[in-house]
Write a protein that holds these residues in place. Sequence first.
Motif, mmCIF file in Angstrom:
data_model
loop_
_atom_site.group_PDB
_atom_site.id
_atom_site.type_symbol
_atom_site.label_atom_id
_atom_site.label_comp_id
_atom_site.label_asym_id
_atom_site.label_seq_id
_atom_site.Cartn_x
_atom_site.Cartn_y
_atom_site.Cartn_z
ATOM 1 N N LYS B 181 0.823 -0.996 -0.227
ATOM 2 C CA LYS B 181 0.217 -0.421 0.174
ATOM 3 C C LYS B 181 0.771 1.476 -0.107
ATOM 4 O O LYS B 181 0.337 2.594 -0.702
ATOM 5 C CB LYS B 181 -0.547 0.235 1.650
ATOM 6 C CG LYS B 181 -2.326 -0.762 1.014
ATOM 7 C CD LYS B 181 -3.478 -0.552 2.402
ATOM 8 C CE LYS B 181 -4.245 0.301 1.809
ATOM 9 N NZ LYS B 181 -4.931 0.215 0.525
ATOM 10 N N GLY B 182 2.235 1.384 0.687
ATOM 11 C CA GLY B 182 2.624 2.143 0.536
ATOM 12 C C GLY B 182 2.936 3.167 1.985
ATOM 13 O O GLY B 182 1.739 2.716 2.605
ATOM 14 N N ARG B 183 3.793 3.837 2.002
ATOM 15 C CA ARG B 183 3.815 4.120 3.070
ATOM 16 C C ARG B 183 1.961 5.187 3.911
ATOM 17 O O ARG B 183 2.072 4.843 4.947
ATOM 18 C CB ARG B 183 4.521 5.082 4.171
ATOM 19 C CG ARG B 183 6.069 4.169 4.044
ATOM 20 C CD ARG B 183 7.354 5.426 3.702
ATOM 21 N NE ARG B 183 8.576 4.285 4.395
ATOM 22 C CZ ARG B 183 9.773 3.754 2.757
ATOM 23 N NH1 ARG B 183 8.665 4.058 2.305
ATOM 24 N NH2 ARG B 183 10.700 3.638 3.107
ATOM 25 N N ILE B 184 2.350 6.031 2.748
ATOM 26 C CA ILE B 184 1.258 7.279 3.485
ATOM 27 C C ILE B 184 0.090 5.895 2.823
ATOM 28 O O ILE B 184 -1.300 6.503 4.114
ATOM 29 C CB ILE B 184 1.081 8.334 1.930
ATOM 30 C CG1 ILE B 184 2.631 8.528 2.692
ATOM 31 C CG2 ILE B 184 -0.102 9.086 2.152
ATOM 32 C CD1 ILE B 184 2.542 10.177 1.490
ATOM 33 N N GLY B 185 -0.100 5.594 2.011
ATOM 34 C CA GLY B 185 -1.068 4.962 1.803
ATOM 35 C C GLY B 185 -1.975 4.264 3.580
ATOM 36 O O GLY B 185 -3.228 3.936 3.576
ATOM 37 N N LYS B 188 -2.152 5.917 5.932
ATOM 38 C CA LYS B 188 -4.357 6.870 6.290
ATOM 39 C C LYS B 188 -4.652 6.125 6.660
ATOM 40 O O LYS B 188 -5.725 6.586 7.443
ATOM 41 C CB LYS B 188 -4.004 6.936 4.971
ATOM 42 C CG LYS B 188 -3.860 8.597 3.877
ATOM 43 C CD LYS B 188 -3.947 8.693 2.468
ATOM 44 C CE LYS B 188 -5.711 8.566 2.054
ATOM 45 N NZ LYS B 188 -5.238 9.535 0.215
ATOM 46 N N LEU B 217 8.333 12.642 5.514
ATOM 47 C CA LEU B 217 7.046 11.701 5.383
ATOM 48 C C LEU B 217 5.945 12.450 6.180
ATOM 49 O O LEU B 217 4.939 12.422 6.039
ATOM 50 C CB LEU B 217 7.337 10.521 6.625
ATOM 51 C CG LEU B 217 6.157 9.214 6.677
ATOM 52 C CD1 LEU B 217 5.178 9.008 5.582
ATOM 53 C CD2 LEU B 217 6.345 8.175 7.948
ATOM 54 N N GLU B 219 5.184 15.508 6.650
ATOM 55 C CA GLU B 219 4.672 16.582 5.415
ATOM 56 C C GLU B 219 4.252 15.902 4.616
ATOM 57 O O GLU B 219 2.432 16.272 4.531
ATOM 58 C CB GLU B 219 5.894 17.528 4.557
ATOM 59 C CG GLU B 219 5.807 18.227 4.321
ATOM 60 C CD GLU B 219 6.582 19.323 3.371
ATOM 61 O OE1 GLU B 219 8.306 19.484 3.712
ATOM 62 O OE2 GLU B 219 6.441 20.333 2.399
ATOM 63 N N GLY B 220 4.292 14.842 3.767
ATOM 64 C CA GLY B 220 3.383 14.053 2.637
ATOM 65 C C GLY B 220 2.251 13.379 3.398
ATOM 66 O O GLY B 220 0.564 13.677 3.157
ATOM 67 N N GLU B 223 -0.429 16.636 3.934
ATOM 68 C CA GLU B 223 -0.640 17.242 2.404
ATOM 69 C C GLU B 223 -1.784 15.915 2.858
ATOM 70 O O GLU B 223 -3.021 16.615 1.927
ATOM 71 C CB GLU B 223 0.002 16.652 1.727
ATOM 72 C CG GLU B 223 1.002 18.265 1.846
ATOM 73 C CD GLU B 223 0.638 19.807 1.170
ATOM 74 O OE1 GLU B 223 -0.616 19.195 0.256
ATOM 75 O OE2 GLU B 223 1.385 20.559 1.293
#
Lengths: 408, 408
Positions: B181-185, B188, B217, B219-220, B223
């Motif tokens: 999923k990716g880190r940000i995925g 979330k 990270l 910051e992302g 966002e």
Amino acid sequence: MQDLNHRKATARLKILNPDGSPAANQAVRVDQTGHQFLFGCGVFDAVEMMKTRDDQKKQFLEERLAKWLRLFNYGTLPFYWGRYEPQEGKTAETETMAAAAWLRGKGVTLKGHPLCWHTACADWLMQYSNQEILEKQLKRIHRDVTAFKGLIDLWDVINEVVIMPVFDRYDNAITRICREKGRIGLVKEVFAAAKESNPDAVLLINDFNTSASYEILVEGLLEAGVPIGAIGIQSHQHQGYWGLEKLRDVLERYSRFGIPIHFTENTLISGDLMPPHIVDLNDWQVDAWPSTPEGEARQAAEVTEMYTELFSHPLVEAITVWDFNDGCWLKAPSGVVREDNSEKPVYHALDRLIHGDWETHTEQVTDSEGCLCFTGFKGSYLLEAAGGKASLRLDGDSDRTIRFIRKD
Amino acid sequence: MQDLNHRKATARLKILNPDGSPAANQAVRVDQTGHQFLFGCGVFDAVEMMKTRDDQKKQFLEERLAKWLRLFNYGTLPFYWGRYEPQEGKTAETETMAAAAWLRGKGVTLKGHPLCWHTACADWLMQYSNQEILEKQLKRIHRDVTAFKGLIDLWDVINEVVIMPVFDRYDNAITRICREKGRIGLVKEVFAAAKESNPDAVLLINDFNTSASYEILVEGLLEAGVPIGAIGIQSHQHQGYWGLEKLRDVLERYSRFGIPIHFTENTLISGDLMPPHIVDLNDWQVDAWPSTPEGEARQAAEVTEMYTELFSHPLVEAITVWDFNDGCWLKAPSGVVREDNSEKPVYHALDRLIHGDWETHTEQVTDSEGCLCFTGFKGSYLLEAAGGKASLRLDGDSDRTIRFIRKD
């Protein structure tokens, strides 16, 4: 042998003679004349050639560029703000435009580098407030991307963002605004400006940092909807070749995004390596950095291995040699030719790959209905037979009828 | 002397006697009884105490926790998935709930740690597909955050995300889904689950990585709209005290987001330092790691300096000592008490700060209208005079009337 099927396509052609009848039972030479893949190199000297009034220098640069054009189909032109616009309002647009037009005329695809960077930035910006700096940065992007639209449709929009807000070697306007807006905040704005001025352009982010920091940055930017067309990866290997292990690790980590990857600035040198303790490569200042015979053999072997690995990776669409000739950045023996334009072993190694192993040249005979089928590396082709000739783009599998024109 | 005005508030009080008349001209003792600032420590032993059937052990742990309670107002309780739910469906909810209730009853604010982490994860997850693992992860968050709502309203939602998808020490379920999923995925999703179950909870991301990677990270994530309530920073200093320079650099870089900062896992040891070449602290396995007199003096001095710096920073809202006693993680001499519960110099150093320098105790005399004004560290207070007493929260400047109750 690497699997290169993703680089190839098959053409099923029905060929007509110039008079419209099937070109039946004809021997046809099929010669690839250009690559879809972007084999790139810095081509700053084209601007220099346009600018110089010194005939001897001009001729020397013409010779250099002739060798450049024999190898590459993709060039990086300089847009460092501090050099492109050394005084506010006085730009190098004329000579850069002349160089771009000349190169496009020779079929070269061009990229502008870079639109936003803390290094080689314009000093005159520092008199302004952060708000004004940002406005000028965006205006600059609009101005240059618009002016070069059609000639330059690829841009390194922003360079080295990972380090940008914490860059502390010297005060500069771009670090100031990046610190204030944050990395993602600034990237969003500069990409939006570039996209607005040229919606079809391929917009790159570019970094030498290949660690998790850059990976996370890209992820954050994509989450924030930044229209990254390709992920730019610098690979200045003055301290030694990465080797396949690191190369594959980087490719694996940056493939996850499913976005094209460009190796934007590749350096492998043919002399002594820079010591490993140097962190900022710019700190290595030497009087001379000779190319050696052993170094040249090593450079050719490393470039061959690296290009072979990258060309075999489906997401890699471009590799750019940073310096065409030795003695440019850091005076390094980093070129494919020496300072006197003589070709180094790496020049011939690249030639063997780009215009040898990875280029399709074949002869086929059409059947009784004028049909012919061939599989070749993607790119442009010239087909020639006794009765005529035709050019062809092979960007994917295709099934079509083409008509020869008369050979003159 | 650091400026601590941001930690203080002024109360302008009109005090009434129990009968409603102004408490005029009375000497009033003003004693701070609790801190707004979260002075935290791991409190895993509370769960142990609830679970044990061994009376001697229970008594030993009670003595330990009495010392814990004398110093701290904020505890971290363990929710490592592999230990909290060693078999699917069989959880440690009972003893954890008992510990949480007991601590809340003593006025301790609690945080659960962690809801999602690749380490100490449940092995039984590995039989499932990535889709199923993710579903179970989110269900686990819903279950535990809901169950402890009101008792635990702070959560380390996800731990060590920077390294999560590239963690390669051993295969585990969480690295698998993070890679997909990716880190940000992933962040979330786990934050959304926690938020849904307890909208008022303070949700933390937590990492030992304080480099640009974590900064980017965060910051992302911001966002991407992830509701980060506080940025968690680990500071396990087994290899030596960071010192003020690094501390200030970290504070500066993470202050940029304007979000509260929690030092979630602080370790300073009172023995020999771990050698600097160790990258993963878990690789340092020793039979014994003694505390030394010099080490204990050093630890007390370093903790004093670090707490003073952090307490003076307006965005820092919590500091948590990781191990209450020596001999826990890595067997390190990392506690504020020794393994036998005897107090180390650092215990008294912290006591001097938390319940000495940073606690307000004063006596004031009300005027002829019963008015009194004092400035003190934010937190809870007890006011006591001959005619009565009252408790008070001082979280910011306030101007109000309070009525004494009779002292019993």
